[in-house]
Structures are given as C-alpha cells and as structure tokens.
Design a protein around this motif. Structure first.
Motif, PDB file in Angstrom:
ATOM      1  N   ILE A 193      10.359   0.526   4.019  1.00 24.60           N
ATOM      2  CA  ILE A 193      11.752   0.927   4.267  1.00 24.60           C
ATOM      3  C   ILE A 193      12.566  -0.300   4.655  1.00 24.60           C
ATOM      4  N   GLY A 194      11.917  -1.199   5.446  1.00 23.70           N
ATOM      5  CA  GLY A 194      12.571  -2.461   5.792  1.00 23.70           C
ATOM      6  C   GLY A 194      12.918  -3.264   4.551  1.00 23.70           C
ATOM      7  N   VAL A 195      11.992  -3.315   3.589  1.00 18.76           N
ATOM      8  CA  VAL A 195      12.252  -4.054   2.348  1.00 18.76           C
ATOM      9  C   VAL A 195      13.449  -3.450   1.621  1.00 18.76           C
ATOM     10  N   LEU A 196      13.479  -2.108   1.516  1.00 20.50           N
ATOM     11  CA  LEU A 196      14.605  -1.450   0.847  1.00 20.50           C
ATOM     12  C   LEU A 196      15.919  -1.782   1.551  1.00 20.50           C
ATOM     13  N   LEU A 197      15.877  -1.741   2.894  1.00 16.21           N
ATOM     14  CA  LEU A 197      17.070  -2.045   3.670  1.00 16.21           C
ATOM     15  C   LEU A 197      17.525  -3.479   3.420  1.00 16.21           C
ATOM     16  N   PHE A 198      16.549  -4.393   3.380  1.00 12.60           N
ATOM     17  CA  PHE A 198      16.849  -5.807   3.111  1.00 12.60           C
ATOM     18  C   PHE A 198      17.518  -5.952   1.754  1.00 12.60           C
TER      19      PHE A 198
ATOM     20  N   GLY B 251       7.198   9.118  -5.670  1.00 10.52           N
ATOM     21  CA  GLY B 251       6.854   9.592  -4.325  1.00 10.52           C
ATOM     22  C   GLY B 251       7.770   8.989  -3.271  1.00 10.52           C
ATOM     23  N   ILE B 252       8.200   7.745  -3.510  1.00 14.98           N
ATOM     24  CA  ILE B 252       9.045   7.074  -2.523  1.00 14.98           C
ATOM     25  C   ILE B 252      10.394   7.782  -2.414  1.00 14.98           C
ATOM     26  N   PHE B 253      10.948   8.139  -3.581  1.00 20.77           N
ATOM     27  CA  PHE B 253      12.273   8.737  -3.541  1.00 20.77           C
ATOM     28  C   PHE B 253      12.193  10.261  -3.487  1.00 20.77           C
ATOM     29  N   THR B 254      11.500  10.740  -2.464  1.00 20.06           N
ATOM     30  CA  THR B 254      11.516  12.172  -2.167  1.00 20.06           C
ATOM     31  C   THR B 254      12.004  12.352  -0.736  1.00 20.06           C
ATOM     32  N   THR B 255      12.212  13.609  -0.362  1.00 19.58           N
ATOM     33  CA  THR B 255      12.776  13.859   0.960  1.00 19.58           C
ATOM     34  C   THR B 255      11.715  14.177   2.013  1.00 19.58           C
ATOM     35  N   THR B 256      10.446  14.242   1.603  1.00 17.35           N
ATOM     36  CA  THR B 256       9.424  14.644   2.567  1.00 17.35           C
ATOM     37  C   THR B 256       8.926  13.443   3.370  1.00 17.35           C
ATOM     38  N   TRP B 257       9.137  13.488   4.671  1.00 12.19           N
ATOM     39  CA  TRP B 257       8.597  12.446   5.556  1.00 12.19           C
ATOM     40  C   TRP B 257       7.662  13.145   6.532  1.00 12.19           C
ATOM     41  N   ASP B 258       6.366  13.035   6.280  1.00 13.39           N
ATOM     42  CA  ASP B 258       5.396  13.761   7.091  1.00 13.39           C
ATOM     43  C   ASP B 258       4.163  12.882   7.306  1.00 13.39           C
ATOM     44  N   PRO B 259       4.241  11.977   8.292  1.00 15.24           N
ATOM     45  CA  PRO B 259       3.150  11.018   8.501  1.00 15.24           C
ATOM     46  C   PRO B 259       1.802  11.704   8.713  1.00 15.24           C
ATOM     47  N   ALA B 260       1.806  12.903   9.333  1.00 19.95           N
ATOM     48  CA  ALA B 260       0.543  13.575   9.602  1.00 19.95           C
ATOM     49  C   ALA B 260      -0.177  13.925   8.302  1.00 19.95           C
ATOM     50  N   HIS B 261       0.589  14.184   7.234  1.00 23.60           N
ATOM     51  CA  HIS B 261      -0.014  14.524   5.949  1.00 23.60           C
ATOM     52  C   HIS B 261       0.170  13.426   4.915  1.00 23.60           C
TER      53      HIS B 261
ATOM     54  N   LEU C  64      14.145   9.323   1.048  1.00 25.77           N
ATOM     55  CA  LEU C  64      15.507   9.746   0.723  1.00 25.77           C
ATOM     56  C   LEU C  64      16.326  10.207   1.928  1.00 25.77           C
ATOM     57  N   THR C  65      15.669  10.943   2.849  1.00 25.51           N
ATOM     58  CA  THR C  65      16.391  11.440   4.019  1.00 25.51           C
ATOM     59  C   THR C  65      17.036  10.297   4.798  1.00 25.51           C
ATOM     60  N   PHE C  66      16.266   9.222   4.942  1.00 25.25           N
ATOM     61  CA  PHE C  66      16.751   8.096   5.740  1.00 25.25           C
ATOM     62  C   PHE C  66      17.821   7.312   4.988  1.00 25.25           C
ATOM     63  N   LEU C  67      17.626   7.211   3.664  1.00 24.47           N
ATOM     64  CA  LEU C  67      18.630   6.554   2.837  1.00 24.47           C
ATOM     65  C   LEU C  67      19.956   7.300   2.955  1.00 24.47           C
ATOM     66  N   TYR C  68      19.860   8.637   2.892  1.00 24.38           N
ATOM     67  CA  TYR C  68      21.053   9.475   3.030  1.00 24.38           C
ATOM     68  C   TYR C  68      21.737   9.215   4.373  1.00 24.38           C
ATOM     69  N   GLY C  69      20.937   9.211   5.452  1.00 28.22           N
ATOM     70  CA  GLY C  69      21.501   8.989   6.784  1.00 28.22           C
ATOM     71  C   GLY C  69      22.173   7.634   6.895  1.00 28.22           C
TER      72      GLY C  69
ATOM     73  N   SER D 113       0.833  -1.209   0.000  1.00 28.16           N
ATOM     74  CA  SER D 113       0.000   0.000   0.000  1.00 28.16           C
ATOM     75  C   SER D 113       0.869   1.262   0.000  1.00 28.16           C
ATOM     76  N   TRP D 114       2.098   1.156   0.555  1.00 27.52           N
ATOM     77  CA  TRP D 114       3.017   2.304   0.471  1.00 27.52           C
ATOM     78  C   TRP D 114       3.432   2.529  -0.971  1.00 27.52           C
ATOM     79  N   PHE D 115       3.849   1.419  -1.638  1.00 30.16           N
ATOM     80  CA  PHE D 115       4.306   1.542  -3.020  1.00 30.16           C
ATOM     81  C   PHE D 115       3.194   2.092  -3.914  1.00 30.16           C
ATOM     82  N   SER D 116       1.939   1.609  -3.684  1.00 27.13           N
ATOM     83  CA  SER D 116       0.867   2.093  -4.556  1.00 27.13           C
ATOM     84  C   SER D 116       0.453   3.510  -4.168  1.00 27.13           C
ATOM     85  N   HIS D 117       0.591   3.873  -2.884  1.00 24.48           N
ATOM     86  CA  HIS D 117       0.211   5.204  -2.434  1.00 24.48           C
ATOM     87  C   HIS D 117       1.171   6.266  -2.977  1.00 24.48           C
TER      88      HIS D 117
END
Lengths: 298, 332
Positions: B303-308, B67-77, B83-88, B58-62
């Motif tokens: 994100i877990g899948v990407l990390l895996f 959309g996945i490879f952007t820097t905005t992480w805002d669960p409220a919206h 990307l931010t986490f990948l960078y870190g 549902s994340w991938f389809s959402h």
C-alpha cells in the motif's frame, strides 16, 4: 478665498458608487474572512494545547520516566520522549545538512544549466512532496529489517525528509550571493572549491542557517517516519541513539491520543506543548537570523 | 543565462583549457563530493521504489492484480484488497482540497493585491505557524476537541436537515444505522485542509507575484476595479500555476498520515456518507503495521508503494505545470 480655490480643485474623479465597486469591496472583505477562517482554528489549537498542556507540565513531568497509561498525569513524566526527540533531531541534522548543502553547491556552483543539474533540482522538488510515511517505510525496508529499531534509523528517515528542503533553501540563498564576489576571488587566482568554501558560503551563511532551522522545526514534529524506525513505547530514556528502540514526543502523543485514560491524555497534551515550544523556539531563532540577513543586505 | 555571467575559469574557451587540466586535486575532490551529494537525491528516490517494492512482492504474488483491487480487507483470512483505502484517500484529499483552495487563493490575493508589505509580513508569519504545528498535534486536537464538537453542532443538525434529499442526503445525511460520527471522512478532510493551506497559499502567492506589473496597471488605467483587475489579469496569468499549487496540496493531503489516522475513524467502508467513519491508505499502514507479519506486512508495504507512486505522479504533474507556467511568465 483660499478655501474656495481648494474646493474648486477637489473635483471627485472617483467612479460613482456602483455595483462594480461594491462587488470589488465585497471580494476584499471575503479575502479577509478567508484569513480569519484560518486563524480561528489555529488559535483554538494553540489555546487548547497551552491550557491543557500547561496544567500538566511541572519540573517532575519534564524529567520523570514514562509511567503506565493508567497512572494519573501527576505521576512520572515524559523525559525519555524529550531525550529521543532532541537526540534524533540533532543526529538527523548532522546527517542531512552537510549533504544538502553540498548538493546545493553542486546545483548552483558547478552544475551550470546542464540537464543533470535541472533533473536534480526538479527531483529535489518532487522529493519534498513524498509523504513522510514513505520515508519511514523506506528506512524500515533497507535498515530496520537488518539492524533493528534505533534512534539512528529514525534520524535516517527524518534525514530523507529534510534533505530536499535543505537543498532547495540553500540553493535559493547561494543564488543571492552576487557574482562580483566570485569573480573578484577568481581574479586573485583562487580555485573554485576555495572560492565556494571561503567566499560564497560565508556570504550566504545566515540565510542557509535560517533555512536549516526551518527544516529542523518541521522535521522535529514528524511522527509517521518514526513509527517504522524507532518503534516508540520505551519508558526509560535511551541515550544510545545507535542501538535499541527509542521514543519521541510525537510518538508519545500518537500512542496516547486514543488512550481512554485521562492521565495518558494529559501526558499527550503536555508532550504536545513541549513539542510546539521546541518548534517555536527554532522558528523564532530562524526569524531572528533572517531579519539580521535582511538588515545586512540593505 | 547564469552561465555566461558567472566567472567560471573552467568554462572559458581556448587558452584557458590549460587551466582546466591544472585544477588542483582538492578542487576536483570537492566537485566530486558535491556531485555525489546531488546524485544522492536521485539515488534515494530510486532506492525508495526498489526497496519498498521488493518488500511487498509477496503481496503482489499472493493477490495478483485482480486480488489487490478488491474491497475485502481481512487479515485474519489473508484477504488484502486495497480499494477501500484508496477510496478513503481520494475522498479525504478531495474534501481537503475543495475546502482549502478557495481560502488559500483568497489569502494569497489578500497578501499580494490588497495589503502592503508591512501588513502582509505578519500574516505570512501566522500562516507559517500553521505549518509548524505538528501533524500529530492537529490529530490530537481533531480527535479530542474538534470531532466531538463537530458531531454535536454541525454533523447531527446538517444530517437531520438533509435526510431524504436526493444528492445532499447521500453526501451529508446520516450513515448506516442512522448515525453521524465525529471521527469521519469529513473530519479528516477538514483537518487535512488546515494542514495543506500553508503550502497552497505560499505557492499561489509565488505564482501571483509573477504577474507583470504593467498588465495590472493597464487594467487599472482602463478603469477596472480591483476585483475586475484580478479576474481580468491575475487569474488568466496565474491559472496554470494555481492549478499546480492545488495539485501539490492534493499530493500532501493524500500522503498526510498521523492526523488522518487519528480522526478518520479507522473502520474500512466505502460509502457516500461523508459524516461516517472510513479508512485511508496511510492510516491503515501506520495503525496495523505493528501487529503485522508475513503477507500482511508485505501488503501494508505494498500500500505504501501504491501511495508513493500516486503522490509521485501527482507531484510530477504539479511541478511540471508550475515550472512551465513560471517559465512562460518570464518569457512574456
């Protein structure tokens, strides 16, 4: 006279002191410094854990229930977390070790040099590199969603982590068993299963035990797989590993580490010392078993 | 090679075929059980990929790939860019590897080339001890003891000194708001470096031990000093294997969760300033999982899948390199 002769014979064949030998010596010193750089922080970590942990630990601390975070360290204790760590680690060992040993037996005794065997061996190596958090997410996806949080789920996640370590260390030990033993048993007409169970395994048993104990020591301190499987946060001991959320020492430390209350932090240090002592005891037992193996094989 | 030496009645040619068919039932059951246990490893790896991916669809389809490879992480919206986490993750793992590799290789050389077995053994024990300290204890120590100390005595003076210097200032200067933070990319990198040192050391040692003795002796016989022998013989021989060991350390550092979650600062940011707070993939999963649901939770699992996938790729390459260099050593 005698001294004169020895003096004549003592011709110094060494390279005269030069930049080359100095450079070599500098590099050796740098290697020693590298080791020191590593042990100083290790010493600091152990010192901090022991000094802060020892002041927290009392008989009541080890056996009491977990109080609210605001409570000072003298109130309550960490018994529910100790129970969780011991039960979950034991259960995970019971699950992962027999499977791991069987898999190692397949790879070393039955597999030969077949492609499948090489794939299994290679993938076991790759699996040791899978982050522990992934094992937690995996068990969450296939188990916790359907059956809820439990100690068993935690044991399954830790088991996934332990399995490849047990396979690889057991395989190394099976390789050390001389083929002469196997051949002698075959000559007596024993089947392969019988040879493996009654000759090969007993011969490798102490090595396997030591490998298993090392894996137990590593797994008992894991936190990330437990966050998604046992939930943590329980304040009374849950002796039933099959149902209900559970707690563990590592979970308690993780949840208390960022707490602003000194009591909660004190409990984290006490739990850290308890955890390290448990891991160290396992490690020492493993070393004793290994040194016995070394003596026997001499 | 082992096959011909091993007494395997089932493997003999000709007249022994009759024996094969007569193998007792118990033997065949045992073999089947052992095979099943071996196959379980492959099954688990496949299941990990399938189960976690199916939970994150549902994340991938959402978001879609863009959309996945952007820097905005805002669960409220409902904005879940990774990307931010990948960078870190990349930054902390690279810091860890840069700090740990020279030290690990130096210790491995010390153990194999300088010290006798008697002195090397206790050092191996001490290095093993590093691996026994649980990740969460490193995190606790890093957060409460190391980070505040490092901020006062290292980060602040260094940041003050390099402020305004072109490249150094960007890396080690004060971050946004002119502050340096105790929990930071760099602190996480340092703690991770300690944690990967045992594995990089022991793998490098294994690789270095395969360098043929005759080559070392040849170098010494030509009058080489120890360092010249190491540079001329040990390094060229074990290069591939050490690269593999480094990659394995990198994989470990990328996936290490709890210590990073405690000392990285847990504030998403993409900045070149290493002394400021950041976030990485495992840390965000473990910190935010409890309060998540729906697409949010699916994003964390994703994100877990990407990390895996990332760690599997790194590990496959690393193990491949190590296996190949070991095989070449044996062949030579």
């Amino acid at each position: 006279m005698a001294t004169a002769v020895t003096k004549q014979q003592q011709v110094d064949l060494r390279e005269p002191r030069s930049w080359r030998s100095a450079k070599s010596r500098i590099m050796t010193v740098l290697m020693v410094i590298a080791f020191v750089v590593v042990i100083i922080p290790l010493g600091f970590v152990l010192y901090t854990v022991v000094s802060k942990g020892a002041s927290a630990i009392t008989g009541r601390f080890l056996t009491g229930d977990i109080p609210f975070n605001v409570a000072p360290v003298t109130v309550g204790g960490i018994w529910p977390a100790i129970v969780g760590t011991l039960l979950i680690t034991a259960l995970c060992t019971v699950i992962a070790v027999p499977i791991g040993i069987l898999a190692a037996i397949y790879v070393n005794e039955y597999g030969g040099n077949r492609l499948l065997t090489r794939i299994i061996r290679f993938m076991a190596d790759v699996m040791t590199g899978v982050p522990s958090i992934i094992m937690g997410l995996f068990i969450f996806s296939i188990w916790v969603i359907h059956f809820g949080f439990s100690g068993l789920a935690g044991a399954l996640a830790l088991g996934c982590l332990m399995l490849p370590i047990v396979i690889r260390s057991t395989e190394e030990m099976l390789k050390l068993v001389p083929d002469v033993l196997r051949e002698a048993s075959y000559a007596l007409g024993a089947s392969k299963a019988r040879v493996t169970a009654t000759v090969v395994l007993p011969a490798a048993m102490s090595g396997i035990t030591s490998g298993v104990l090392l894996a137990v020591a590593r797994v008992s301190g894991e936190t990330a797989p437990l966050v998604f499987t046992i939930l943590g946060g329980t304040t009374t001991p849950n002796y039933n590993v099959f149902t209900g959320a559970n707690n563990a020492l590592s979970m308690l430390i993780f949840q208390n580490a960022e707490s602003p209350y000194t009591g909660a932090q004190g409990r984290a240090w006490g739990a850290a010392l308890t955890l390290i002592v448990i891991a160290l005891i396992t490690l020492v037992v493993a070393r004793l078993v290994t040194s016995r193996v070394a003596r026997l094989s001499q | 090679m082992g096959r011909s030496q091993r007494a395997d009645p089932a493997g003999l040619a000709g007249s022994a075929r009759a024996l094969t068919q007569q193998r007792p039932l118990g033997d065949r059951i045992f073999q089947a059980l052992a095979l099943a246990a071996g196959l379980l490893v492959l099954a688990i790896l496949v299941l990990i990929a399938v189960a976690t991916t199916s939970q994150s669809t549902s994340w991938f389809s959402h978001e879609g790939i863009t959309g996945i490879f952007t820097t905005t992480w805002d669960p409220a919206h409902n904005k879940f860019g990774v990307l931010t986490f990948l960078y870190g993750t990349v930054v902390t793992a690279v810091i860890a590897v840069i700090l740990s590799v020279p030290v690990s290789v130096a210790i491995a050389l010390l153990l194999t080339e300088v010290l006798s077995y008697r002195w090397a053994r206790p050092i191996v024990y001490v290095i093993d001890l590093l691996a026994v300290v649980p990740s969460v204890v490193w995190g606790l120590w890093g957060l409460i003891v190391f980070a505040p100390w490092a901020q006062r005595t290292i980060y602040a003076p260094v940041a003050g000194a390099v402020k305004g210097v072109p490249i150094l200032g960007n890396l080690f200067g004060p971050g946004t708001g002119g502050v340096v933070s105790g929990p930071s990319f760099f602190t996480a990198g340092v703690i991770l470096a300690f944690m990967i040192t045992p594995i990089v050391t022991s793998l490098s040692r294994e690789v270095i031990a395969t360098v043929p003795v005759i080559d070392r002796e040849g170098a010494y016989a030509l009058g080489a000093t120890r360092w010249e022998m190491i540079r001329g013989v040990v390094f060229p021989h074990s290069q591939g294997g050490i690269v593999g060991a480094v990659l394995l350390g990198l994989g470990r550092a990328m996936g290490e969760t709890i210590a990073a979650a405690l000392v990285i600062g847990s504030i998403p940011a993409i900045t070149s300033h290493l002394f400021s707070t950041g976030y990485n993939m495992p840390a965000v999963i473990v910190n935010q999982f409890g309060e998540s649901s729906g697409v949010f939770r699916s994003a964390l699992l994703g994100i877990g899948v990407l990390l895996f996938v990332l760690t599997i790729i790194v590990n496959l390459i690393a193990r491949g390199i190590v296996a190949r260099s070991m095989a070449r050593q044996r062949g030579a």
